[in-house]
Design an enzyme around this catalytic site. Structure first.
Site, PDB file in Angstrom:
ATOM      1  N   ASN A   3      80.257  17.873  47.662  1.00 22.90           N
ATOM      2  CA  ASN A   3      79.793  16.522  47.362  1.00 22.90           C
ATOM      3  C   ASN A   3      80.727  15.881  46.346  1.00 22.90           C
ATOM      4  OD1 ASN A   3      78.349  14.221  46.895  1.00 22.90           O
ATOM      5  ND2 ASN A   3      76.554  15.225  45.997  1.00 22.90           N
TER       6      ASN A   3
ATOM      7  N   GLU B  63      70.916  26.531  45.886  1.00 26.42           N
ATOM      8  CA  GLU B  63      72.361  26.771  45.931  1.00 26.42           C
ATOM      9  C   GLU B  63      72.658  28.232  46.258  1.00 26.42           C
ATOM     10  OE1 GLU B  63      74.057  23.348  42.882  1.00 26.42           O
ATOM     11  OE2 GLU B  63      74.194  25.462  42.297  1.00 26.42           O
TER      12      GLU B  63
ATOM     13  N   GLY C 224      69.366  20.995  44.241  1.00 29.62           N
ATOM     14  CA  GLY C 224      68.758  21.717  45.357  1.00 29.62           C
ATOM     15  C   GLY C 224      69.147  23.183  45.342  1.00 29.62           C
TER      16      GLY C 224
ATOM     17  N   SER D 293      72.938  20.343  47.268  1.00 29.41           N
ATOM     18  CA  SER D 293      74.008  19.474  46.800  1.00 29.41           C
ATOM     19  C   SER D 293      74.720  18.816  47.977  1.00 29.41           C
ATOM     20  CB  SER D 293      75.013  20.292  45.974  1.00 29.41           C
ATOM     21  OG  SER D 293      76.079  19.477  45.545  1.00 29.41           O
ATOM     22  N   GLY D 294      74.848  17.500  47.908  1.00 31.33           N
ATOM     23  CA  GLY D 294      75.500  16.754  48.981  1.00 31.33           C
ATOM     24  C   GLY D 294      74.544  16.227  50.025  1.00 31.33           C
TER      25      GLY D 294
ATOM     26  N   SER E 299      78.255  14.981  42.904  1.00 35.06           N
ATOM     27  CA  SER E 299      77.166  15.948  42.792  1.00 35.06           C
ATOM     28  C   SER E 299      76.567  15.912  41.389  1.00 35.06           C
ATOM     29  CB  SER E 299      77.692  17.359  43.088  1.00 35.06           C
ATOM     30  OG  SER E 299      76.679  18.310  42.891  1.00 35.06           O
ATOM     31  N   SER E 300      75.233  15.821  41.323  1.00 29.21           N
ATOM     32  CA  SER E 300      74.548  15.877  40.030  1.00 29.21           C
ATOM     33  C   SER E 300      74.585  17.320  39.527  1.00 29.21           C
ATOM     34  CB  SER E 300      73.096  15.412  40.177  1.00 29.21           C
ATOM     35  OG  SER E 300      73.039  14.072  40.572  1.00 29.21           O
TER      36      SER E 300
ATOM     37  N   THR F  60      70.957  11.876  44.915  1.00 28.79           N
ATOM     38  CA  THR F  60      71.289  10.874  43.904  1.00 28.79           C
ATOM     39  C   THR F  60      71.248   9.466  44.495  1.00 28.79           C
ATOM     40  OG1 THR F  60      72.689  12.461  42.719  1.00 28.79           O
ATOM     41  CG2 THR F  60      73.046  10.127  42.269  1.00 28.79           C
TER      42      THR F  60
END
Length: 1019
Positions: free
Chosen positions: A156, A388, A386, A104-105, A159-160, A109
Site C-alpha cells: 500500500n 498481517e 488489519g 493493509s491496502g 498504509s496507516s 484509510t
C-alpha cells in the site's frame, strides 16, 4: 434490503444469495467487482473492495442521493452506512460507531476519509461559522496524521502504521462541535529500518523534497533521501504520492488546526534531528567509544536547543545510580548504536503522540453543559490495522493480530447479540447458530498469568539476562497443551518452524508464524534515562513538554513502567469496552490483489480475507431463519401497489393487518413470520418475487402518473397561456389608447400654432403601432405642408416647386443651391444680367414663341460652350417648355441649335462650385456648357437650372421612372435609381476633377447614350 440492481451486477446483499457457501459468495463478490460495484451489503454491514482507481461516486450529487435515505432505498454505498450511523445518533440520541477493518491496502484509510467527508457535508445546514471551523479542523487532522503516521509499504502506498479511533461530538441539533482522537501502537521501528521496497513515514520525504531551500539550510539537510541512513534501508523507492505538494498541504493543515509557527518549526527540527542521528557512527579506540562524525553532534544539539557536550555524553555514557553513588558507565559501540536507535524511535513516537494531543487540545469540546446545550452525542470512527502475515512477523504483527482477534470477537458477539435481541423483541423463535468463537485465541494472548503477554512480561522482569530463546522456552512449557499454539519443540516434524526461534498461533484468520527475535527488547522498549533528561533540559518549551519524566532525579526510585505489550493490551480492552457502549456499524475492506491492479481479482487472496474477516459467519447469523425483515409501515410503503386492498391506501385497522392481507394475496403466507413490529421473510425467492411484481406495477403506475401529470401540465399551460393572452391584449389596448390620447392631447391646438406643431415632441409609440406611427407622421407632415403651401402666393408657387425639385435632386451633393434668393429663370430678359442685349433677346424670344408655339420660358443664361476638342466659345442657352435653344449672343441671339425637350435624356452637373452642366440627348449629341456672365458674378444658378427643368418634367409627367443619380469620384461611381440600387461602374474623367452628380431619366447602362457619357464626359 438494498434497492434492486439488475442481476447483471450480482446480488447487492449477500444475505439474498440462494445458497450460503464460500463458492457462491466469492462468485458474487467477483462479479460485482468486475462490473464496477465495489460495495455489497451483508444486512447492515458493508463489504468494500478496493478498486485501485478513482471512481466518480463520491461527489455532491451522490451525497444528496444518500442523505436521509434508508439503507434499502439506494444501491450499496459507504455513504449509506455513514448516513445510517448519523440518523441513529440523531434520532435516538444514542452514541454510535463505525468500525473499519481489513488488511493493509484494502482501503480503510480512504473509507474513513469518505465517511468524514459525508458527515461534514450533511451537517450544519445553517452554515454556522463555529461548526464550519470544527468540521474543517476534523477534516484537516486526517491530512496531518497521515503525514506522520502513514508510510509506503509493499502492499500500500499510503498504509496507516498506527491505529486511530476518532470520536466526533455532536450537539442536540446534530451539528459537530468537537472531537477526540486516540492513537494505538505506532510502528516506530520503521523510523530506523524498513523492508526492501518500503519507505519510512511520509513526513521525512515531504520535508526533504517539499521543504523550501531556506528551511532545509536552517536544518542542515539536503534534498536527497539517499544521504540519510535511517530512511534509505528500503532502497530507492518510487511512490505515487507527491511529497512536494503534500508538504504544503500538511503545513497549511497544521496552520488551520491551530499549530503555532514555533511548534511547526519544532516539528521540522525533530524530523531533521532523526535524520542526522541515523548518520552518527561509533567506533572503538581501545576501551573508549568515539563518535566519528562529531560535527553532527553540534548540529543535533542546535536543533534540540541543548548543549553539545550534553548530547555527546548522552550518546556515549549511561548514568547509573547505586545507592547514593552516581557513576557514568561508558557504552560500547554496539550499546551506543542501540541507544541512538532507541532515542530516534522514542523522539518520533513522542512527536506523534504530541501531535495527536495537540490536535485534541484544539478540537475537543470545551465548556459544554448538557443542561444548557442539550445532550452531547458521539459518532466514533475506528480505522485500525488489519490482520498481517509477513515473511518475518515480530512483536508488532503479534499485537496487530491480537487486536484483530479482539475486534472479530466483538463483531461476532455484537452481530449475534443484535440478531438475538431483535428476534426476542419481535417474538420470533431463535435458532442456535454454530460459528467460530475466537475467545480461546484472545485468552491465549491476554489471559492473566497464562497468556503470551503475561509470559513475555515475566521474562522481561526476571533478574539476570533473559534472552528471546528463554522466552520461547517458557512459552513451550506453559502452552504445550494449547490447541492453537505450536513450536518446533512441540511439533518436531514441522520443518517450517525454526528451533529456538519460531512459534505458531492458529488465528481465526489463518496460521501465523512469529519469530521471537527482538520480542524482549521491543517489549521492554528501553530508553536510557539520560536521553529523557537531555530532552527535558532543552530550552525549547515544546521539546521540554514532550519529556516530563526527565525532571526526575537520577537517584529517585520510580515504579517500573508497563511493557509495550501490556500497554497495548490495556488499550485494546478499553477500546472494546468503548465500542460495546455504542451502536456499531461495520465496513469490511477487502484487497482484491497484491499488484494494485484495477482489473485483477485474486480469488485465493480474497477468499482468505473473507474467511478471516468472518464474513461467512456474518451471513449465516443474518440468515438464521429469515433472510429479510422490515417494519410493517416501511414494507407496506414499498409493496402496497401489488395488492388492490392496499393501493393506494388501505382502510384496515393497522398496518400489520394490511401487510397480512398483501402477503395472503401474493400467496406468501407460508414463507413469512409476523413479529410485533416487523415482517420476517424466510427465503430470498419470496423477496425477489415481491420485487418483480413491484417493478411491473411501478411501470404502470408511472405511466398513469405521467398521463395525469401531463394532462395537468397541459391544462395549467393552457390557462397560463390564455391568461397571458388576455393580459397582453388588454395591455396592448391600453397602450394604444394611451398613445392615441397622448397624441391627441399634444396636437389638439397645433392649428393655432405659428409653426403648426413642428416643435411638438411625438410620444414614443408602442411596438404594435410602429407602422401606424410612421403613417401618422406622414399624414401630419402632409397636413402641415398643405397649410404652408396654402399660405404661399400663387405667383410664387412655381418658384417654390422648382426649389423643391432642386432640393430633391441635389440635396447633399452641392453646397449652395441658391435657395436664399429669388429665382428669375429667364435672366437674359433682365437688364441686370443683360443690360445691352435685352431688346435683341426679347425680340428673338418672341420670334421663337411665334414659330415654336412655346407657352413659357423656363431658363436662359449666357454660357461658355465646350466642344469635343476642349475649345470654348461664348454662347447662350434658352430653355422653354418645348425646346432647348443654343444661341449666339454675338449675332443678335441667332439660333444655332434647337433641341426638343423630349430628346433630352438627362443632365450632368458637378458637385463642386463650378457652373458646368451637360445636356444629354437621344442622338448622342450632348451639349456641354458652363454658365457665366452672371450678376453678381459668383451667383450659383446650377440649382435653379436643375430645379426648373426637373419641376417641368415632373409637372408634365414626362419623367419615366424618376431621376438617376451618379455619385462618385474620378475612379469609382455608384448608381442609384428611384431610391434603389442599380448598376455600378468604374469611370475616369479628364474634364471633371470634382465628384460628379448625374441626374438622368431612365436609360440603359448599355445604351449608346450611356456609352457616350462614359466616353465624352467621364473618361
Amino acid at each position: 434490503m438494498a434497492e434492486q440492481e439488475s442481476l447483471e451486477f450480482g446480488k447487492a446483499d449477500f444475505v439474498l444469495m440462494d445458497t450460503i457457501n464460500v463458492t457462491e459468495f466469492m462468485a458474487n463478490l467477483k462479479l460485482r467487482f468486475e462490473k464496477g460495484r465495489i460495495y455489497t451489503y451483508i444486512g447492515e454491514v458493508i463489504v468494500s473492495v478496493n478498486p485501485y482507481r478513482p471512481m466518480n461516486i463520491y461527489g455532491k450529487d451522490t451525497i444528496e442521493q444518500y442523505k436521509g435515505r434508508e439503507l434499502y432505498e439506494r444501491p450499496p454505498h459507504l455513504f449509506a452506512i455513514a448516513d445510517a450511523t448519523y440518523k441513529a445518533m440523531k434520532r435516538r440520541s444514542k452514541d454510535t460507531c463505525i468500525v473499519i477493518s481489513g488488511e493493509s491496502g484494502a482501503g480503510k484509510t480512504e473509507a474513513s476519509k469518505y465517511i468524514m467527508q459525508f458527515i461534514a457535508a450533511i451537517t450544519n445546514p445553517s452554515q454556522r461559522q463555529e461548526v464550519e471551523r470544527v468540521k474543517n479542523m476534523l477534516l484537516k487532522s486526517n491530512c496531518v496524521l497521515e503525514a506522520f503516521g502513514n508510510a509506503k509499504t509493499n502492499r500500500n502506498d499510503n498504509s496507516s502504521r498506527f491505529g486511530k479511533y476518532m470520536d466526533i461530538n455532536f450537539d442536540f441539533k446534530g451539528d459537530p462541535i468537537g472531537g477526540h482522537i486516540i492513537n494505538y501502537l505506532l510502528e516506530k521501528s520503521r523510523v530506523i529500518v524498513q523492508q526492501r521496497g518500503e519507505r519510512s513515514f511520509h513526513s521525512f520525504y515531504q520535508l526533504l523534497l517539499g521543504g523550501p531551500e531556506k528551511l532545509l539550510r536552517s536544518l542542515y539537510i539536503e534534498k536527497n533521501a539517499a544521504a540519510y541512513n535511517f530512511i534509505k534501508s528500503g532502497g530507492v523507492v518510487k511512490s505515487a504520492i507527491n511529497d512536494t505538494a503534500h508538504f504544503n498541504l500538511v503545513a497549511d493543515a497544521m496552520k488551520v488546526i491551530g499549530f503555532t509557527a514555533d511548534e511547526i518549526q519544532t516539528v521540522y527540527k525533530i524530523i531533521a534531528t532523526i535524520l542526522h542521528l541515523g548518520n552518527l557512527k561509533f567506533s572503538m579506540d581501545g576501551d573508549s567509544t568515539l563518535i566519528e562524525s562529531s560535527k553532527l553532534v553540534s548540529v543535533i544539539a542546535e536543533l534540540l536547543s541543548t548543549k553539545t557536550d550534553a548530547v555527546e555524553k548522552a550518546l556515549l555514557y549511561r548514568t547509573v545510580a547505586t545507592g547514593r553513588d552516581v557513576i557514568d558507565k561508558q557504552h560500547t559501540d554496539q550499546e551506543a548504536s542501540y541507544g541512538r536507535d532507541a532515542f530516534a524511535k522514542a523522539i518520533y513516537d513522542r512527536l506523534f503522540c504530541w501531535i495527536v494531543n495537540r490536535i485534541n487540545d484544539i478540537i475537543e469540546v470545551k465548556n459544554y453543559d448538557a443542561r444548557i446545550h442539550g445532550k452531547n452525542t458521539v459518532i466514533g470512527v475506528l480505522d485500525i490495522y488489519g490482520f498481517e502475515i509477513f515473511d518475518n512477523n515480530s512483536l508488532e504483527q503479534f499485537c496487530i493480530n491480537y487486536c484483530n482477534e479482539k475486534l472479530q470477537q466483538l463483531f461476532i458477539q455484537l452481530v449475534l447479540k443484535q440478531e438475538q435481541e431483535e428476534y426476542q423483541r419481535e417474538g420470533i423463535p431463535w435458532r442456535h447458530i454454530d460459528y467460530f468463537n475466537n475467545q480461546i485465541i484472545v485468552d491465549l494472548v491476554e489471559q492473566q498469568h497464562k497468556g503470551i503477554i503475561s509470559i513475555l512480561d515475566d521474562a522481561c522482569v526476571n533478574v539476570g539476562k533473559v534472552t528471546d530463546k528463554m522466552f520461547l522456552e517458557a512459552l513451550n512449557t506453559k502452552l504445550q497443551k494449547h490447541a492453537h499454539f505450536s513450536s518446533r519443540k512441540l511439533c518436531a516434524s514441522d520443518k517450517t518452524l525454526e528451533f529456538e526461534r519460531d512459534f505458531r498461533i492458529k488465528h481465526y484468520a489463518g496460521h501465523v508464524v512469529y519469530s521471537v527475535v527482538g520480542f524482549i527488547d521491543k517489549n521492554k522498549d528501553t530508553l536510557f534515562q539520560d536521553f529523557k533528561r537531555l530532552m527535558y533540559n532543552s530550552s525549547n518549551p515544546v521539546l521540554k513538554n514532550m519529556w516530563p519524566e526527565g525532571k526526575l532525579s537520577i537517584t529517585e526510585v520510580t515504579k517500573r513502567p508497563l511493557t509495550a505489550a501490556t500497554l497495548f493490551k490495556n488499550s485494546m480492552i478499553a477500546l472494546v469496552e468503548n465500542l460495546e457502549s455504542k451502536e456499531p456499524y461495520y465496513v469490511r475492506c477487502i484487497k482484491p490483489n497484491d499488484q494494485k491492479s484495477p482489473l485483477l481479482f485474486d480469488e485465493y487472496r480474497c477468499q482468505h480475507q473473507v474467511e478471516y474477516l468472518g464474513l461467512m459467519e456474518n451471513v449465516r447469523v443474518r440468515r438464521a431463519g429469515f433472510a429479510y425483515r422490515q417494519t410493517y409501515e416501511r414494507f407496506l410503503q414499498r409493496y402496497k401497489m401489488i395488492s388492490e386492498f392496499t393501493w393506494p391506501n388501505h382502510d384496515m385497522r393497522s398496518d400489520q393487518e394490511a401487510v397480512k392481507k398483501l402477503v395472503e394475496c401474493g400467496e406468501f403466507q407460508h414463507d413469512v413470520a409476523y413479529g410485533k413490529t416487523k415482517l420476517f421473510i424466510r427465503t430470498p425467492k419470496t423477496l425477489f418475487t415481491l420485487e418483480e411484481r413491484r417493478t411491473r406495477m411501478i411501470e404502470r403506475i408511472v405511466l398513469f402518473l405521467q398521463k395525469v401529470w401531463r394532462g395537468t401540465l397541459a391544462r395549467l399551460r393552457y390557462k397560463r397561456t390564455r391568461a397571458v393572452s388576455i393580459i397582453i391584449n388588454h395591455y396592448r389596448r391600453y397602450k394604444v389608447k394611451s398613445y392615441i390620447r397622448e397624441v391627441g392631447r399634444r396636437f389638439q391646438s397645433v392649428g393655432t400654432m405659428k409653426d403648426y406643431g413642428k416643435h411638438v415632441k411625438w410620444p414614443t409609440p408602442p411596438k404594435i403601432l410602429r407602422k401606424f406611427d410612421e403613417t401618422l407622421h406622414s399624414v401630419y407632415q402632409r397636413w402641415r405642408a398643405f397649410l404652408l403651401i396654402r399660405s404661399v402666393p400663387p405667383a410664387d408657387l412655381p418658384q417654390v416647386k422648382a426649389k423643391v425639385a432642386a432640393l430633391e435632386n441635389l440635396k447633399g451633393q452641392r453646397g449652395d443651391l441658391g435657395f436664399q434668393r429669388s429665382w428669375e429663370g429667364n435672366y437674359l430678359a433682365t437688364k441686370r444680367d443683360n443690360p445691352q442685349m435685352t431688346p435683341a433677346f426679347s425680340a428673338r424670344a418672341n420670334e421663337l414663341k411665334r414659330k415654336d408655339k412655346y407657352m413659357s420660358p423656363l431658363f436662359s443664361s449666357h454660357v461658355r460652350k465646350i466642344n469635343r476638342f476642349n475649345k470654348s466659345e461664348d454662347r447662350a442657352i434658352f430653355i422653354t417648355d418645348r425646346h432647348l435653344y443654343k444661341l449666339d449672343p454675338m449675332k443678335q441671339y441667332q439660333v444655332m441649335k434647337t433641341i426638343p425637350l423630349y430628346n433630352v435624356t438627362g443632365m450632368s452637373v458637378s458637385t463642386g462650385k463650378d457652373q458646368l452642366v451637360v445636356f444629354h440627348t437621344k442622338e448622342n449629341k450632348d451639349l456641354i456648357v458652363c454658365l457665366h456672365k452672371m450678376e453678381p458674378a459668383n451667383e450659383n444658378r446650377i440649382g435653379e437650372l436643375v430645379g426648373v427643368v426637373a419641376n417641368h418634367f415632373r409637372r408634365d409627367n414626362n419623367c419615366r421612372g424618376g431621376f438617376f443619380f451618379f455619385f462618385g469620384l474620378a475612379s469609382r461611381t455608384k448608381i442609384y435609381g428611384g431610391g434603389k440600387k442599380s448598376t455600378s461602374a468604374t469611370l475616369t474623367t479628364k474634364i471633371l476633377v470634382n465628384k460628379v452628380l448625374n441626374c438622368n431619366w431612365p436609360i440603359s447602362p448599355t445604351s449608346a447614350t450611356w456609352k457616350k457619357v462614359r466616353k465624352d464626359t467621364f473618361r
